[in-house]
Design an enzyme around this catalytic site. Structure first.
Site, mmCIF file in Angstrom:
data_model
loop_
_atom_site.group_PDB
_atom_site.id
_atom_site.type_symbol
_atom_site.label_atom_id
_atom_site.label_comp_id
_atom_site.label_asym_id
_atom_site.label_seq_id
_atom_site.Cartn_x
_atom_site.Cartn_y
_atom_site.Cartn_z
ATOM 1 N N LYS A 134 37.920 56.528 -6.397
ATOM 2 C CA LYS A 134 38.185 55.086 -6.386
ATOM 3 C C LYS A 134 39.428 54.729 -7.231
ATOM 4 C CE LYS A 134 34.664 53.978 -3.746
ATOM 5 N NZ LYS A 134 33.766 55.127 -3.681
HETATM 6 C C1 LIG Z 1 31.715 50.526 -0.123
HETATM 7 C C2 LIG Z 1 30.933 51.363 -1.090
HETATM 8 N N1 LIG Z 1 29.832 50.833 -1.641
HETATM 9 C C3 LIG Z 1 29.095 51.515 -2.536
HETATM 10 C C4 LIG Z 1 29.441 52.793 -2.911
HETATM 11 C C5 LIG Z 1 28.600 53.537 -3.894
HETATM 12 O O1 LIG Z 1 29.351 53.832 -5.033
HETATM 13 P P1 LIG Z 1 28.802 54.823 -6.144
HETATM 14 O O2 LIG Z 1 29.121 56.203 -5.692
HETATM 15 O O3 LIG Z 1 29.561 54.432 -7.399
HETATM 16 O O4 LIG Z 1 27.344 54.580 -6.268
HETATM 17 C C6 LIG Z 1 30.582 53.381 -2.366
HETATM 18 C C7 LIG Z 1 30.954 54.768 -2.737
HETATM 19 O O5 LIG Z 1 31.492 55.544 -2.010
HETATM 20 C C8 LIG Z 1 31.350 52.647 -1.428
HETATM 21 O O6 LIG Z 1 32.447 53.194 -0.864
#
Ligand SMILES: Cc1ncc(COP(=O)(O)O)c(C=O)c1O
Length: 381
Positions: free
Chosen positions: A188
């Site tokens: 990210k």
């Molecule tokens: C759009 C979106 N929402 C939620 C998430 C979940 O993130 P995390 O891995 O920090 O839980 C991601 C991760 O890839 C994502 O791309």
């Protein structure tokens, strides 16, 4: 191998983490407070609750809004499964709204139509989770105008969008939403290894969300108004979770946040180059929305006439690992078992069959990018 995404960690980051390891508390403490304040400062939101992932942040947002059994939450099918799973964790039902073929974000017209139908049958959702796909903010003002009169909560899944803007203000300020969620997963905008943050302006929602992130436990009156215990006591008020982010991770987050604008600037420069270098190829390129400045988490092209798998395989054979964002959530086996079928959200499905995510990250060099473009040209020949 050139991958589609990669973190950037420098010696300042390493020193910040080592400092915590040598000198301070390892679990959530001063660095956590400092990181939350820095994220508020960066985005303009009043409150921030840092947690161990964006998935956890989405979950506590749902819980803080009182979402549970008998409620429905709508989201975009063009997202990672966490955008929908958080509602299931909370006991609610999930439904989807198709995407717009250009923005690849939730389609406001489709939403309008679905809301009108749901209103007629008295089945309005309790909340809508919109996803700022690839880093490009949804049309938040229009969404708020649509949802507020119907008393539907609005959560921004801005996992892709930290560092982006909407109407010239940072994504995450929650001007038009109840909550905004960021992810600090290594691909990210910036990273804490794993981690996430929940931004919010309403003090009651902030308090509730924080409670759910920390076992539902209060220790002092300032934690929760109705705490009545002795100084050594704690009380579990609700069934919460251990979603804390450690101070080791927060130290990395503070250090990364200092370089966030430079990361985004590098992504934007690479995007401008891609747009130029790919202009004559048989591809649909991502389009800028005049209301937003994307954080450019992803650079997704759509094929016009070529077979997705053949292009993917050719690139891989030459050392470029592309990705595909996203398999529509409703087509996942778990969601099919909940009753969804192919054809339910045709725009997201059609887009998915043509989409390819090209490498994009701050450390991608121009010569690596030239190689990606040259290889893609070969693949499309
Ligand atoms: C759009 C979106 N929402 C939620 C998430 C979940 O993130 P995390 O891995 O920090 O839980 C991601 C991760 O890839 C994502 O791309």
């Amino acid at each position: 191998m050139i991958h589609y995404g990669k973190h950037n960690v420098n010696e300042d980051d390493v020193a910040a983490v080592c400092d915590v390891l040598r000198n301070e508390n390892l679990t959530q403490d001063h660095k956590g407070i400092e990181f939350e304040a820095a994220l508020c400062q960066y985005t303009g939101a009043r409150y921030c609750i840092t947690v161990n992932s964006a998935t956890s942040a989405l979950h506590i947002a749902c819980l803080a809004l009182g979402i549970g059994e008998n409620d429905t939450v709508w989201t975009s099918p063009n997202s990672f499964v966490a955008s929908a799973n958080c509602a299931l964790y909370s006991g609610a039902r999930v439904d989807f709204v198709d995407i717009h073929p250009i923005s690849r974000n939730i389609d406001i017209n489709a939403l309008n139509t679905k809301l009108a139908e749901a209103k007629r049958s008295d089945q309005l959702p309790k909340a809508i989770i919109v996803v700022h796909f690839a880093g490009n903010s949804c049309e938040m003002k229009e969404l708020q105008q649509l949802l507020q009169p119907l008393d539907i909560a609005l959560i921004e899944d801005a996992s892709h969008a930290l560092g982006g803007t909407y109407l010239d203000k940072p994504v995450g300020n929650c001007e038009f939403s109840n909550f905004c969620v960021f992810s600090f997963h290594p691909v990210k905008s910036m990273t804490t290894g794993e981690g996430g943050a929940l931004m919010v302006n309403c003090p009651d929602l902030a308090k509730n969300a924080r409670l759910y992130a920390k076992h539902g436990i209060t220790r002092t009156v300032s934690d929760y108004d109705y705490f009545t215990g002795q100084p050594w006591e704690y009380e579990q008020q609700v069934l919460g979770f251990n979603y804390r982010l450690s101070d080791i991770q927060s130290a990395l987050g503070i250090s990364q946040l200092n370089r966030l604008d430079s990361f985004i600037a590098k992504r934007r420069a690479l995007v401008a180059r891609y747009n130029q270098l790919l202009a004559d190829l048989p591809l649909k390129l991502p389009v800028d929305n005049p209301q937003t400045e994307s954080a450019w988490h992803l650079y997704v092209v759509e094929l016009r006439n070529h077979e997705q798998r053949a292009v993917y395989d050719y690139m891989l054979s030459k050392g470029v690992q592309l990705n595909v964002h996203y398999i529509p959530i409703h087509l996942q086996p778990h969601y099919r078992r909940l009753g969804f079928s192919p054809g339910d959200f045709p725009v997201a499905e059609k887009y998915y069959k043509m989409a390819l995510t090209l490498p994009l990250y701050p450390d991608l060099t121009e010569s690596q990018q030239d190689f990606v473009v040259a290889t893609l040209k070969e693949a499309l020949d």
